[in-house]
Write a protein that holds these residues in place. Sequence first.
Motif, PDB file in Angstrom:
ATOM      1  N   MET A  61       0.787  -1.268   0.114  1.00  0.00           N
ATOM      2  CA  MET A  61      -0.101  -0.084  -0.234  1.00  0.00           C
ATOM      3  C   MET A  61       0.882   1.342  -0.019  1.00  0.00           C
ATOM      4  SD  MET A  61      -3.089  -0.669   2.630  1.00  0.00           S
ATOM      5  CE  MET A  61      -3.070  -2.155   3.434  1.00  0.00           C
ATOM      6  N   ARG A  62       0.107   2.335  -0.589  1.00  0.00           N
ATOM      7  CA  ARG A  62       0.920   3.720  -0.555  1.00  0.00           C
ATOM      8  C   ARG A  62       0.324   4.375   0.727  1.00  0.00           C
ATOM      9  NH1 ARG A  62       0.398   5.503  -6.863  1.00  0.00           N
ATOM     10  NH2 ARG A  62       2.123   3.874  -7.948  1.00  0.00           N
ATOM     11  N   PRO A  63       0.827   5.659   1.072  1.00  0.00           N
ATOM     12  CA  PRO A  63       0.220   6.253   2.169  1.00  0.00           C
ATOM     13  C   PRO A  63      -1.248   6.777   2.164  1.00  0.00           C
ATOM     14  CG  PRO A  63       2.448   7.022   1.565  1.00  0.00           C
ATOM     15  CD  PRO A  63       2.340   6.107   0.753  1.00  0.00           C
ATOM     16  N   ARG A  64      -1.507   6.988   0.724  1.00  0.00           N
ATOM     17  CA  ARG A  64      -2.891   7.574   0.570  1.00  0.00           C
ATOM     18  C   ARG A  64      -4.056   6.201   0.591  1.00  0.00           C
ATOM     19  NH1 ARG A  64      -4.969  12.100  -0.704  1.00  0.00           N
ATOM     20  NH2 ARG A  64      -6.149  11.568  -2.694  1.00  0.00           N
ATOM     21  N   ASP A  65      -3.464   5.163   0.395  1.00  0.00           N
ATOM     22  CA  ASP A  65      -4.378   4.166   0.267  1.00  0.00           C
ATOM     23  C   ASP A  65      -4.988   3.872   1.895  1.00  0.00           C
ATOM     24  OD1 ASP A  65      -3.826   3.614  -2.205  1.00  0.00           O
ATOM     25  OD2 ASP A  65      -2.300   2.171  -1.862  1.00  0.00           O
TER      26      ASP A  65
ATOM     27  N   GLU B  32       0.628  10.788  -6.630  1.00  0.00           N
ATOM     28  CA  GLU B  32       0.356  11.338  -5.382  1.00  0.00           C
ATOM     29  C   GLU B  32      -1.051  11.423  -4.949  1.00  0.00           C
ATOM     30  OE1 GLU B  32       3.058  12.160  -3.099  1.00  0.00           O
ATOM     31  OE2 GLU B  32       4.147  11.117  -4.739  1.00  0.00           O
ATOM     32  N   ARG B  33      -2.018  11.228  -5.953  1.00  0.00           N
ATOM     33  CA  ARG B  33      -3.468  11.629  -5.908  1.00  0.00           C
ATOM     34  C   ARG B  33      -4.274  10.178  -6.232  1.00  0.00           C
ATOM     35  NH1 ARG B  33      -7.311  15.460  -9.414  1.00  0.00           N
ATOM     36  NH2 ARG B  33      -9.054  15.181  -8.298  1.00  0.00           N
ATOM     37  N   ASP B  34      -3.886   9.526  -6.815  1.00  0.00           N
ATOM     38  CA  ASP B  34      -4.463   8.162  -7.014  1.00  0.00           C
ATOM     39  C   ASP B  34      -4.443   7.309  -5.678  1.00  0.00           C
ATOM     40  OD1 ASP B  34      -5.226   9.021  -9.453  1.00  0.00           O
ATOM     41  OD2 ASP B  34      -3.939   7.816 -10.515  1.00  0.00           O
ATOM     42  N   ARG B  35      -5.653   6.705  -5.249  1.00  0.00           N
ATOM     43  CA  ARG B  35      -5.595   6.002  -4.178  1.00  0.00           C
ATOM     44  C   ARG B  35      -6.608   4.800  -4.444  1.00  0.00           C
ATOM     45  NH1 ARG B  35      -9.537   8.859  -0.074  1.00  0.00           N
ATOM     46  NH2 ARG B  35     -10.443  10.485  -1.337  1.00  0.00           N
TER      47      ARG B  35
ATOM     48  N   VAL C 253       0.985  -9.817  -5.556  1.00  0.00           N
ATOM     49  CA  VAL C 253      -0.503  -9.832  -6.071  1.00  0.00           C
ATOM     50  C   VAL C 253      -0.954  -8.583  -5.455  1.00  0.00           C
ATOM     51  CG1 VAL C 253      -0.333 -12.230  -6.262  1.00  0.00           C
ATOM     52  CG2 VAL C 253      -1.142 -11.253  -4.116  1.00  0.00           C
ATOM     53  N   THR C 254      -0.828  -8.054  -4.303  1.00  0.00           N
ATOM     54  CA  THR C 254      -1.462  -7.106  -4.059  1.00  0.00           C
ATOM     55  C   THR C 254      -1.084  -5.558  -4.436  1.00  0.00           C
ATOM     56  OG1 THR C 254      -1.451  -8.025  -1.841  1.00  0.00           O
ATOM     57  CG2 THR C 254      -2.237  -5.806  -1.767  1.00  0.00           C
ATOM     58  N   ALA C 255       0.255  -5.657  -4.829  1.00  0.00           N
ATOM     59  CA  ALA C 255       0.805  -4.573  -5.679  1.00  0.00           C
ATOM     60  C   ALA C 255       0.133  -4.379  -6.783  1.00  0.00           C
ATOM     61  CB  ALA C 255       2.315  -4.575  -5.490  1.00  0.00           C
ATOM     62  N   GLU C 256      -0.123  -5.467  -7.703  1.00  0.00           N
ATOM     63  CA  GLU C 256      -0.614  -5.598  -8.925  1.00  0.00           C
ATOM     64  C   GLU C 256      -2.512  -5.082  -8.891  1.00  0.00           C
ATOM     65  OE1 GLU C 256      -0.898  -8.773 -12.602  1.00  0.00           O
ATOM     66  OE2 GLU C 256      -2.226  -9.110 -10.882  1.00  0.00           O
ATOM     67  N   ALA C 257      -2.822  -5.618  -7.981  1.00  0.00           N
ATOM     68  CA  ALA C 257      -4.364  -5.231  -7.644  1.00  0.00           C
ATOM     69  C   ALA C 257      -4.288  -3.876  -7.287  1.00  0.00           C
ATOM     70  CB  ALA C 257      -5.105  -6.168  -6.619  1.00  0.00           C
ATOM     71  N   LEU C 258      -3.606  -3.237  -6.401  1.00  0.00           N
ATOM     72  CA  LEU C 258      -3.682  -2.062  -6.247  1.00  0.00           C
ATOM     73  C   LEU C 258      -3.319  -1.080  -7.351  1.00  0.00           C
ATOM     74  CD1 LEU C 258      -2.035  -1.853  -2.504  1.00  0.00           C
ATOM     75  CD2 LEU C 258      -4.516  -1.059  -3.050  1.00  0.00           C
ATOM     76  N   ASP C 259      -2.434  -1.330  -8.241  1.00  0.00           N
ATOM     77  CA  ASP C 259      -2.042  -0.556  -9.331  1.00  0.00           C
ATOM     78  C   ASP C 259      -3.287  -0.554 -10.294  1.00  0.00           C
ATOM     79  OD1 ASP C 259       0.080   0.693 -10.856  1.00  0.00           O
ATOM     80  OD2 ASP C 259      -0.416  -0.899 -12.543  1.00  0.00           O
ATOM     81  N   ARG C 260      -4.036  -1.551 -10.381  1.00  0.00           N
ATOM     82  CA  ARG C 260      -5.132  -1.633 -11.204  1.00  0.00           C
ATOM     83  C   ARG C 260      -6.230  -0.919 -10.769  1.00  0.00           C
ATOM     84  NH1 ARG C 260      -5.154  -6.542 -12.320  1.00  0.00           N
ATOM     85  NH2 ARG C 260      -6.358  -7.503 -10.587  1.00  0.00           N
ATOM     86  N   ALA C 261      -6.387  -0.830  -9.450  1.00  0.00           N
ATOM     87  CA  ALA C 261      -7.457  -0.265  -8.799  1.00  0.00           C
ATOM     88  C   ALA C 261      -7.369   1.413  -8.857  1.00  0.00           C
ATOM     89  CB  ALA C 261      -7.657  -0.452  -7.411  1.00  0.00           C
ATOM     90  N   ARG C 262      -6.154   1.660  -8.491  1.00  0.00           N
ATOM     91  CA  ARG C 262      -5.711   3.186  -8.660  1.00  0.00           C
ATOM     92  C   ARG C 262      -5.785   3.704 -10.098  1.00  0.00           C
ATOM     93  NH1 ARG C 262      -0.534   1.502  -6.312  1.00  0.00           N
ATOM     94  NH2 ARG C 262      -0.795   1.181  -4.072  1.00  0.00           N
TER      95      ARG C 262
END
Length: 387
Positions: A99-103, A177-180, A258-267
């Motif tokens: 996760m990133r800080p804004r997630d 910096e914006r997408d979350r 797998v979480t990094a890929e899923a988060l990238d797709r979601a953001r």
Amino acid sequence: MEVVTTMDTLTPRPEASSPADPDMLVQLLDPEGRRLDHSRYDRWVAGLGPAELRGLYRDMVLARRFDAEATALQRQGELSLWPPSLGQEAAQVGSGRAMRPRDFAFPSYREHAVAHTRGMDMRELLRVFRGVEHGGWDPAAHNFHLYTFVIGSHTLHATGYAMGAQRDGDVGTGDPERDRAVVVYFGDGATSQGDVHEAMVFAAVTQAPVVFVCQNNQWAISVPASGQTTVPLARRGTGVGIPSVRVDGNDVLASYAVTAEALDRARSGGGPTLIEAYTYRMGAHTTADDPTRYRTSAEEDYWRERDPIARLRTYLTDQGHADDDFLAEVTAAADELGESTREYCRALTPVGPEAMFDHVYGAAHAQVEAERAWFTDYQQSFAEADR
């Protein structure tokens, strides 16, 4: 050909051509700590150098020690209840560090290691189990929501929050910096709740930026996974049109990937994903549970050999990324955390019952103040009667 594990065996199979294959189990580290190649997910862990890998190991060791201390504190009467996370550290640390800080993370009630990855002092979790507060921490401080004890209900909250982020324009802008996005955690037992299904339907039809992480630890209290489903739980996602993937939840690298890929797709606006993290609860469901009544020692031994911490430690030492000094330093840090956890817990003192009126509304409210005054008089009446 690449090696992808099925539920129980290592089997050479070609990579799935679809966005996700819920019948495959993604694995990057096998139980013996050997690195496996995976053309799809290798790129998501390519940026994890020796320092980052040592950090994942430290995270898991600290989370386990904290969990062990909290369990002991409950046994000593210092906590009213505790839900152990023993054995699930890789699924939590791997996904949490992706996760990133804004997630924003929406936990159930066992995500102690996720709290740590979000920058929260794990000791704050004790406040609710000590009974001194109903919540225990500020969710906005680390984008880590309060624990939810109503099984599955928070998946709807998480989906609603993700839909809000989407409508705020914080998805698919291309600005990191914006997408979350949102990650919501729940167990295999929660998938039998209607709330979880409803949340996934809402997420699918709105393409909400939410990642559903089901930690399938094999037991919904005393009910085995076979009593919940006859197919991999990841298929619950494909049934409503959500890309789904099964991952070895005892493999911190695969859980991260797998979480990094899923988060990238979601953001980026690609919508939700369901991750089934296939792991095992090595301890009790809670300290009110006795797992010896419903599972065998042989089963526990089988999973103990697949310990997520031992797996990463073997990989680090074999690759020369960790030496005895590093391992000793982590052990010392865990010992210090254990001691400070005991001190922190025993210093927590309950507030008076009148505190129930403090945070009903954000501003003063006439009816609440009237009820507070009545309750204060009521409490004082007992003291006067004793004189």
